[in-house]
Design a protein around this motif. Structure first.
Motif, mmCIF file in Angstrom:
data_model
loop_
_atom_site.group_PDB
_atom_site.id
_atom_site.type_symbol
_atom_site.label_atom_id
_atom_site.label_comp_id
_atom_site.label_asym_id
_atom_site.label_seq_id
_atom_site.Cartn_x
_atom_site.Cartn_y
_atom_site.Cartn_z
ATOM 1 N N MET A 124 1.083 9.439 -8.719
ATOM 2 C CA MET A 124 0.346 8.173 -8.643
ATOM 3 C C MET A 124 -0.452 7.933 -9.922
ATOM 4 O O MET A 124 -0.518 6.805 -10.414
ATOM 5 C CB MET A 124 -0.592 8.158 -7.434
ATOM 6 N N ALA A 125 -1.035 8.977 -10.481
ATOM 7 C CA ALA A 125 -1.795 8.844 -11.730
ATOM 8 C C ALA A 125 -0.892 8.351 -12.860
ATOM 9 O O ALA A 125 -1.289 7.485 -13.653
ATOM 10 C CB ALA A 125 -2.443 10.172 -12.105
ATOM 11 N N LEU B 169 0.857 -1.184 0.000
ATOM 12 C CA LEU B 169 0.000 0.000 0.000
ATOM 13 C C LEU B 169 0.896 1.238 0.000
ATOM 14 O O LEU B 169 1.769 1.381 0.846
ATOM 15 C CB LEU B 169 -0.895 0.006 1.231
ATOM 16 N N ILE B 170 0.681 2.115 -0.968
ATOM 17 C CA ILE B 170 1.435 3.361 -1.058
ATOM 18 C C ILE B 170 0.548 4.466 -0.501
ATOM 19 O O ILE B 170 -0.492 4.773 -1.075
ATOM 20 C CB ILE B 170 1.858 3.650 -2.507
ATOM 21 N N VAL B 171 0.952 5.056 0.593
ATOM 22 C CA VAL B 171 0.142 6.049 1.290
ATOM 23 C C VAL B 171 0.535 7.450 0.837
ATOM 24 O O VAL B 171 1.669 7.895 1.045
ATOM 25 C CB VAL B 171 0.304 5.897 2.821
ATOM 26 N N GLU B 172 -0.416 8.133 0.206
ATOM 27 C CA GLU B 172 -0.160 9.468 -0.343
ATOM 28 C C GLU B 172 0.333 10.442 0.712
ATOM 29 O O GLU B 172 1.267 11.212 0.469
ATOM 30 C CB GLU B 172 -1.424 10.034 -0.981
ATOM 31 N N THR C 82 -5.494 1.714 -7.959
ATOM 32 C CA THR C 82 -6.062 2.522 -6.885
ATOM 33 C C THR C 82 -7.518 2.137 -6.674
ATOM 34 O O THR C 82 -8.275 2.016 -7.641
ATOM 35 C CB THR C 82 -5.963 4.016 -7.220
ATOM 36 N N GLU C 83 -7.866 1.916 -5.407
ATOM 37 C CA GLU C 83 -9.244 1.631 -5.035
ATOM 38 C C GLU C 83 -9.743 2.755 -4.142
ATOM 39 O O GLU C 83 -9.053 3.143 -3.193
ATOM 40 C CB GLU C 83 -9.344 0.324 -4.256
ATOM 41 N N VAL C 84 -10.928 3.252 -4.440
ATOM 42 C CA VAL C 84 -11.524 4.319 -3.641
ATOM 43 C C VAL C 84 -11.702 3.817 -2.209
ATOM 44 O O VAL C 84 -12.190 2.718 -1.984
ATOM 45 C CB VAL C 84 -12.879 4.756 -4.242
ATOM 46 N N GLY C 85 -11.265 4.625 -1.264
ATOM 47 C CA GLY C 85 -11.398 4.277 0.146
ATOM 48 C C GLY C 85 -10.315 3.359 0.669
ATOM 49 O O GLY C 85 -10.251 3.093 1.864
ATOM 50 N N VAL C 86 -9.472 2.853 -0.220
ATOM 51 C CA VAL C 86 -8.386 1.951 0.186
ATOM 52 C C VAL C 86 -7.037 2.598 -0.060
ATOM 53 O O VAL C 86 -6.216 2.707 0.828
ATOM 54 C CB VAL C 86 -8.470 0.590 -0.548
#
Length: 75
Positions: free
Chosen positions: A48-49, A27-30, A59-63
């Motif tokens: 990330m984009a 998991l890559i945390v922004e 990328t998953e929304v909320g994850v």
């Protein structure tokens, strides 16, 4: 003009993926990257984009964003 800062972040994250520092499913945390590079999350999101477009992360929304491939697998 110099290289946009988001590209510097992208290249560093790509390097970390290629060397295995960020392995599959990592998991890559922004917010952590923003703190590490002393920048905004908007700048990190641009990086990330780009990595998502390259197929290195998903990328998953909320994850968040996870590594799905190593750069060496993509070559």
């Amino acid at each position: 003009m110099g290289v946009p800062f988001w590209k510097t972040i992208r290249d560093e994250v790509r390097r970390r993926i290629a060397t295995g520092e960020y392995g599959p499913t990592t998991l890559i945390v922004e917010s952590r990257l923003a703190d590490e590079f002393a920048t905004t999350r908007i700048t990190v999101r641009k990086a990330m984009a780009s990595l998502r477009e390259e197929g290195l992360i998903a990328t998953e929304v909320g994850v968040g964003s996870r590594v799905i491939a190593s750069a060496s697998e993509e070559s």
